[in-house]
Enzyme design. Structure first.
Site, PDB file in Angstrom:
ATOM      1  N   VAL A  21       0.845  -1.191   0.000  1.00 47.13           N
ATOM      2  CA  VAL A  21       0.000   0.000   0.000  1.00 47.13           C
ATOM      3  C   VAL A  21       0.887   1.251   0.000  1.00 47.13           C
ATOM      4  O   VAL A  21       1.686   1.457   0.915  1.00 47.13           O
ATOM      5  CB  VAL A  21      -0.939   0.016   1.224  1.00 47.13           C
ATOM      6  CG1 VAL A  21      -1.809   1.276   1.197  1.00 47.13           C
ATOM      7  CG2 VAL A  21      -1.809  -1.237   1.243  1.00 47.13           C
ATOM      8  N   LYS A  22       0.720   2.047  -1.032  1.00 44.00           N
ATOM      9  CA  LYS A  22       1.533   3.249  -1.212  1.00 44.00           C
ATOM     10  C   LYS A  22       0.802   4.439  -0.587  1.00 44.00           C
ATOM     11  O   LYS A  22      -0.298   4.790  -1.005  1.00 44.00           O
ATOM     12  CB  LYS A  22       1.763   3.470  -2.706  1.00 44.00           C
ATOM     13  CG  LYS A  22       2.933   4.346  -3.075  1.00 44.00           C
ATOM     14  CD  LYS A  22       3.138   4.285  -4.585  1.00 44.00           C
ATOM     15  CE  LYS A  22       4.301   5.122  -5.043  1.00 44.00           C
ATOM     16  NZ  LYS A  22       4.423   5.085  -6.521  1.00 44.00           N
TER      17      LYS A  22
END
Length: 218
Positions: free
Chosen positions: A86-87
């Site tokens: 997850v960025k």
């Protein structure tokens, strides 16, 4: 140093993967739009398609900027595939969310990092990866590679386990310089990776070898 490709183009991802040196992928909404991938359902499918090509981390970026929104969006992304990272943007609620994801064993990539101070906060929150944007730092007449070196020194002294993922890499020299500066990962366009293959002396040498072979075969 790991090699990631920074794109949403499936053909380029496949080409890099076929080289046998690709370790992962980073992408973002801008890169998705560049490939004509629009609409939430299509974006979600595209992330899964990328994960089915590359056996490694695939950074999928949240577009929410508030804590609750980042958490809900991040959980949905993480559920897509085991390879998803997850960025999360380097903002106050982003750091808070990274700490939450760390507590719940969800891998994260802290993005839009431009200073060593930001890098310290991301590491304290437990980010899996940290993405300093070296090309954009260069655009401000500062040295992006020096930022990588500073962060690597701090992380080594403090024992932080966050991996330094050099982003906004624009050419082959950037890749070599980041390796020297202590980056754990580099993410870049396919052109920068392929550029590492090129050297005029290699071309000259190969041409000479082939010419000599033809003479010997007569």
């Amino acid at each position: 140093m790991l090699f990631f490709i920074d794109t949403a183009n499936l053909d380029q991802i496949k080409e890099a993967n076929d080289l046998g040196i690709l370790d992962g992928v980073t992408t973002n909404p801008s890169l998705m739009a560049k490939e004509g991938i629009t609409g939430q359902a299509n974006i979600i499918k595209h992330y899964v398609d990328i994960c089915n090509i590359v056996d490694g981390p695939v950074s999928a970026e949240v577009i929410s900027t508030d804590f609750n929104g980042i958490i809900e969006e991040g959980k949905r992304l993480a559920d897509l595939h085991d390879n998803i990272v997850v960025k999360v943007p380097m903002i106050k609620d982003g750091i808070k969310a990274i700490a939450w994801f760390t507590e719940h064993d969800i891998a994260t990539n802290c993005t839009l990092v431009f200073s060593a101070g930001q890098a310290i906060l991301a590491a304290k929150a437990g980010a899996t990866f940290l993405s300093p944007f070296i090309g954009r730092v260069d655009d401000t007449n500062w040295d992006g590679v020096s930022l990588i070196k500073d962060i690597a020194e701090i992380y080594a002294i403090q024992g932080y386990e966050t991996s330094i993922l050099a982003a906004s890499v624009r050419n082959s020299k950037h890749i070599v310089d980041c390796a020297k500066a202590g980056a754990d990962v580099v993410t870049c366009p396919l052109s920068a990776i392929l550029g590492l293959l090129k050297h005029p002396l290699t071309d000259i040498g190969l041409e000479q070898f082939l010419a000599d072979h033809q003479k010997a075969a007569k």
